[in-house]
Write an enzyme that holds these catalytic residues in place. Sequence first.
Site, PDB file in Angstrom:
ATOM      1  N   ASP A 517       0.823  -1.210   0.000  1.00 56.16           N
ATOM      2  CA  ASP A 517       0.000   0.000   0.000  1.00 56.16           C
ATOM      3  C   ASP A 517       0.857   1.259   0.000  1.00 56.16           C
ATOM      4  O   ASP A 517       0.424   2.327  -0.436  1.00 56.16           O
ATOM      5  CB  ASP A 517      -0.961   0.006   1.191  1.00 56.16           C
ATOM      6  CG  ASP A 517      -0.229   0.047   2.520  1.00 56.16           C
ATOM      7  OD1 ASP A 517       0.803  -0.634   2.638  1.00 56.16           O
ATOM      8  OD2 ASP A 517      -0.677   0.762   3.435  1.00 56.16           O
ATOM      9  N   MET A 519       3.824   1.347  -1.636  1.00 47.06           N
ATOM     10  CA  MET A 519       4.428   1.421  -2.960  1.00 47.06           C
ATOM     11  C   MET A 519       3.448   1.987  -3.987  1.00 47.06           C
ATOM     12  O   MET A 519       3.845   2.612  -4.962  1.00 47.06           O
ATOM     13  CB  MET A 519       4.904   0.033  -3.408  1.00 47.06           C
ATOM     14  CG  MET A 519       6.144  -0.453  -2.681  1.00 47.06           C
ATOM     15  SD  MET A 519       6.792  -1.982  -3.373  1.00 47.06           S
ATOM     16  CE  MET A 519       5.599  -3.174  -2.768  1.00 47.06           C
ATOM     17  N   CYS A 520       2.159   1.759  -3.790  1.00 46.98           N
ATOM     18  CA  CYS A 520       1.142   2.279  -4.703  1.00 46.98           C
ATOM     19  C   CYS A 520       0.575   3.586  -4.143  1.00 46.98           C
ATOM     20  O   CYS A 520       0.503   3.780  -2.927  1.00 46.98           O
ATOM     21  CB  CYS A 520       0.009   1.263  -4.877  1.00 46.98           C
ATOM     22  SG  CYS A 520       0.544  -0.296  -5.590  1.00 46.98           S
ATOM     23  N   THR A 521       0.167   4.447  -5.041  1.00 47.21           N
ATOM     24  CA  THR A 521      -0.459   5.700  -4.627  1.00 47.21           C
ATOM     25  C   THR A 521      -1.925   5.422  -4.346  1.00 47.21           C
ATOM     26  O   THR A 521      -2.746   5.365  -5.261  1.00 47.21           O
ATOM     27  CB  THR A 521      -0.311   6.774  -5.729  1.00 47.21           C
ATOM     28  OG1 THR A 521       1.056   6.902  -6.058  1.00 47.21           O
ATOM     29  CG2 THR A 521      -0.859   8.100  -5.261  1.00 47.21           C
ATOM     30  N   VAL A 522      -2.249   5.208  -3.095  1.00 44.53           N
ATOM     31  CA  VAL A 522      -3.614   4.855  -2.705  1.00 44.53           C
ATOM     32  C   VAL A 522      -4.386   6.138  -2.416  1.00 44.53           C
ATOM     33  O   VAL A 522      -4.150   6.811  -1.408  1.00 44.53           O
ATOM     34  CB  VAL A 522      -3.613   3.927  -1.475  1.00 44.53           C
ATOM     35  CG1 VAL A 522      -5.044   3.568  -1.080  1.00 44.53           C
ATOM     36  CG2 VAL A 522      -2.801   2.684  -1.754  1.00 44.53           C
TER      37      VAL A 522
END
Length: 667
Positions: A517, A519-522
């Site tokens: 979470d 590493m990803c742009t949430v």
Amino acid sequence: MAAEQPVLQFLPLSTSIAPSFWHALTSLKLHRLKLDDAPLELTGHYAKGRSVTDKTSGQTVGISGALELDEHSFQLDHVGASDAARTTATDRIRLKGTLRNFNTIEEFKQVDKARLLEELGDQIWHEMTSTASAPTHESLNPFLLITFADLKKYRYYYWCAFPALVQKPAWEVVEGWKEVDLSEQEKTFDEAVALLDEAGKAIPLEQVRTAWANDVPAQDPSSHLSALGWPVRNVLSYLSLSPSLSTPPIRTLRLIAKRPSVVGWEKNDKGKLGPRMADLAPLMDPTRLADQAVDLNLQLMRWRILPSLDLEKVKHTKCLLLGAGTLGCYVARTLMAWGVRKITLVDSSTVSFSNPVRQPLFEFADSLAGGKPKAATAAEALKRIYPGVDATGVELAIPMPGHPIPPTAVDSVRAQLDALEKLVNEHDVVYLLMDSRESRWLPTVMGAAKGKLVMNVALGFDTFLAMRHGLPPSDSAASRPVSTPAVPGAPYRGQLGCYYCNDIVAPMDSLSDRTLDQMCTVTRPGIASIASSTAVELMVSVLQHPLGARAPSDIAPPGDEPRGDGDKAVASPLGIVPHQIRGFLARFENLKITGQAYDRCTGCSQAILSAYRTDAFDLVQRACEDAKYLERLTGLDKLEEETEKMLTEGVEWDDDEEEAGENEDEF
């Protein structure tokens, strides 16, 4: 009883309108007329009628003149182009007319056309009956053109009228038509046309000694063997009615007590009285159509709402987008909607399967086979959407503080630095749209050192930041401490801060050792488009301000009372130009914040800019290798030591101050 004589016929004058006329009308409507429907002067020409011999059949073919209108038909003060230098052939006769361009198709259809024709009839009648001065062929033959320009579809509805007074009884031919030697100008009309008085007696047009004797026959646009050209009608009426001729050209004259009725609206292609339509869309290059259509939507803003909007400044602004992900895609689309023609996207990654649904410039096929390069793919998508955009994709990694450079990659990083510096030099505005804090550091330094407008967009889960980096108020690019604090609601005229001015630590590696979470742009899906659009709108507002990138923050709208330092605030035509806009989607609210430049900032302080100008690669290499280098260079390390010392020694608080603080918190 005298035999009935054939009635003299007149060949209606037709129009021949060049496409350049409609292009000129388009420009006139968009840039000058807007919603103004006041009458405008026009100039047209027609050629004299002539006959030619068909080489194949040997037959004589008549070629009649038509009223020709082109881009030169408009007057100098209308479209900024003069026809003074344009040479006119001797066989081209000039007529002057009036253009009435209506704003809606309903106005065009419902206009009182009979009244318009009657008004011109009054004008002609006055010319004929006035003794003040002799009329000219031009003044006796005004024309009227009414139009409606559908600029979205490039269709032009028009109807032209050539008003002529109706002679009663009609002119009659008392002698058959025959060829006349045009060198014998006095006999041109004498031997061709005559009048009949009420008793039926022939009235030859003898010994006409006025200018009409020479001009009228030569100005006939008709090539018909038994019909005169339409403009001759009013000339004949003048010869029979005018009290100003010193030698009456006609022995006996039946005077008309009132002005005759008027005719003259041109028939359409079906031979009926009705308007015509010129459809230029099929004749135009689709790319040019798209180019003009993009400008059309923007030009319409200037008609009622923003007449002072400088669209050319926006159009010619070259934008560099660092990051071609979710933010980059949305920023690029909004820039195109504002008419920006030069967009360069920079990214080092490829399209993944999760990208297309959130990043509108990508499709599922772009994520296959490992994914296409993001920057180049996004640029190609922009050109498919609008071929007129100059979009380029550059695959480039940006050196980041806290990310050590392997010895084998030193030359590569040096090349990356040079490439990025070249891109920044070539563009006017730099957008920071990356997904890590440290990747924005080097472009921030470059933008401050080179005096570029830097726009920064960052996302949280349901929050966003859209800001412009500050530049020194003077021509110097050196940062300096700010002595005057910002006052809420007042124009702040000190140096505005950059993305790093609020930090007390240097940017460092935030990408390693992260969970999925992280590493990803949430984020909430809609927040990227909101933040991107807000940043572009802020950029356009800044560009419209007289001071451009150095515009103060929170400028009062025109007409407001002076604020802050007492200067009269000058706003952008689009409104205020804040420094930072922080949005909170959970509360659906935005806050405007003004942040001052910080003299120990790791992105725009004097120490950083001096080091960059001295040896840019050395600065970058040290920042990458040593996470504390930027703090030592700017003095943040000493600030940290001072803070720790104060905490170690302890701070004695005054009881009254503590109580006041508690009350303040409660409030």
